[in-house]
Design a protein around this motif. Structure first.
Motif, short mmCIF file in Angstrom:
data_model
loop_
_atom_site.label_atom_id
_atom_site.label_comp_id
_atom_site.label_asym_id
_atom_site.label_seq_id
_atom_site.Cartn_x
_atom_site.Cartn_y
_atom_site.Cartn_z
N HIS A 1 -34.02 36.01 30.64
CA HIS A 1 -34.76 36.05 31.90
C HIS A 1 -33.98 35.35 33.01
O HIS A 1 -33.85 34.12 33.03
N LEU A 2 -33.48 36.16 33.94
CA LEU A 2 -32.69 35.67 35.07
C LEU A 2 -33.47 35.91 36.36
O LEU A 2 -33.95 37.02 36.60
N THR A 3 -33.57 34.86 37.17
CA THR A 3 -34.23 34.97 38.47
C THR A 3 -33.23 34.59 39.56
O THR A 3 -32.55 33.56 39.44
N LEU A 4 -33.15 35.39 40.60
CA LEU A 4 -32.22 35.16 41.70
C LEU A 4 -33.00 34.88 42.97
O LEU A 4 -33.86 35.67 43.37
N VAL A 5 -32.69 33.76 43.59
CA VAL A 5 -33.33 33.38 44.85
C VAL A 5 -32.38 33.70 45.99
O VAL A 5 -31.33 33.08 46.13
N ASN A 6 -32.73 34.71 46.78
CA ASN A 6 -31.94 35.11 47.95
C ASN A 6 -30.44 35.23 47.68
O ASN A 6 -29.62 34.57 48.34
N PRO A 7 -30.01 36.04 46.71
CA PRO A 7 -28.57 36.20 46.49
C PRO A 7 -27.93 36.92 47.67
O PRO A 7 -28.56 37.75 48.34
N ARG A 8 -26.67 36.59 47.95
CA ARG A 8 -25.99 37.22 49.09
C ARG A 8 -25.80 38.71 48.86
O ARG A 8 -25.96 39.52 49.78
N ALA A 9 -25.44 39.09 47.61
CA ALA A 9 -25.20 40.51 47.31
C ALA A 9 -25.65 40.80 45.88
O ALA A 9 -25.07 40.28 44.93
N PHE A 10 -26.68 41.61 45.77
CA PHE A 10 -27.17 42.02 44.46
C PHE A 10 -28.16 43.16 44.63
O PHE A 10 -29.04 43.07 45.51
N PRO A 11 -28.00 44.24 43.85
CA PRO A 11 -26.99 44.51 42.83
C PRO A 11 -25.59 44.65 43.44
O PRO A 11 -25.45 44.92 44.63
N ASP A 12 -24.59 44.53 42.58
CA ASP A 12 -23.21 44.57 43.04
C ASP A 12 -22.31 44.96 41.88
O ASP A 12 -22.53 44.54 40.73
N ASP A 13 -21.29 45.77 42.17
CA ASP A 13 -20.37 46.24 41.12
C ASP A 13 -19.64 45.09 40.44
O ASP A 13 -19.35 45.13 39.24
N GLU A 14 -19.31 44.05 41.22
CA GLU A 14 -18.60 42.90 40.64
C GLU A 14 -19.48 42.17 39.63
O GLU A 14 -19.01 41.71 38.58
N ALA A 15 -20.77 42.08 39.93
CA ALA A 15 -21.69 41.45 38.98
C ALA A 15 -21.76 42.27 37.70
O ALA A 15 -21.72 41.71 36.59
#
Length: 247
Positions: free
Chosen positions: A32-46
């Motif tokens: 379970h992953l939660t992202l708070v205001n990521p700069r870029a997501f989804p993203d190919d690098e991720a």
């Protein structure tokens, strides 16, 4: 138990760190992953750096604030340098943190929170936590990459989990290779003796070299397949030796 543990990343700048975090999580059974205001997501690098943990990325939750991310959690541990002006309980060692987190996760959601790559968590974000944890490191250079910090704390959580009675965790042990019979080992020793003599490796009739090499292979306990490879090597060497004079 592990399903009640979530990893929260706050305003991650580099999407590759999100992917590397997903990989670190999956290796330790966290999903379970939660992202708070990521700069870029989804993203190919991720996706590229997730390296097989794309399911963690696909199921990641994106929210607008840390308060929203932890609203249902009974324990929230912020990973940061120890701040003396914050009166929060502090875990000086990650293994102590893991024991507390795993215990609480048996009944309700808990969270491990990681801040920005350069500046970490703000004071207000730390106030949204119930505890702090630091990772002991070289005092002259204690800077950890974001995903490295996740990996260390996730490992400690998994280590604590797998030691608990009833965790169901089992170690995978390699299949035991079949050892050679005494007859097969004897054939190998005879073959080794012949090649050593034919090659001129043994020149003294009373030298202990032969015994020492045979003892070495006995201690090594080669499998049948390994012994076959060794005999193949001896045969290849033997084929390049000059013919022995007839008596």
């Amino acid at each position: 138990m592990l399903s009640n543990i979530r990893i929260i990343l706050v305003q991650t700048f580099h999407p590759g760190n999100i992917g590397a975090t997903a990989r670190a999580m999956k290796t330790m059974g966290l999903e379970h992953l939660t992202l708070v205001n990521p700069r870029a997501f989804p993203d190919d690098e991720a996706t590229r750096l997730a390296a097989g943990a794309t399911d963690v990325l696909e199921n990641a939750r994106v929210v607008g604030s840390l308060d929203e991310a932890v609203s249902d959690c009974v324990q929230v541990v912020g990973a940061s340098a120890r701040l003396r002006n914050m009166p929060l309980p502090h875990f000086d060692e990650p293994d102590n943190m893991a024991e507390s987190v795993v215990e609480n996760a048996t009944a309700a959601p808990v969270a491990l929170v990681f801040g920005r790559e350069r500046s970490g968590l703000t004071n207000d974000e730390i106030r949204a936590c119930t505890h702090q944890v630091s990772i002991p490191a070289n005092p002259e250079y204690g800077i950890l990459n974001l995903s490295q910090a996740v990996q260390i704390l996730a490992y400690e959580v998994h280590r604590c989990f797998r030691k608990r009675p009833g965790s169901g965790f089992t170690y995978q042990t390699p299949t035991q290779a079949t050892p050679p019979s005494r007859e097969q080992f004897g054939y190998f020793q005879d073959h080794l003796r012949q090649v050593m003599h034919k090659s001129g490796f043994i020149t003294q009739p009373h030298a202990r070299t032969e015994e020492q090499l045979q003892a070495l292979f006995a201690r090594a306990e080669p499998s049948r397949r390994e012994l076959s490879l060794l005999r193949g090597l001896l045969s290849a060497v033997e084929s390049h030796l000059p013919p022995q004079p007839k008596e």
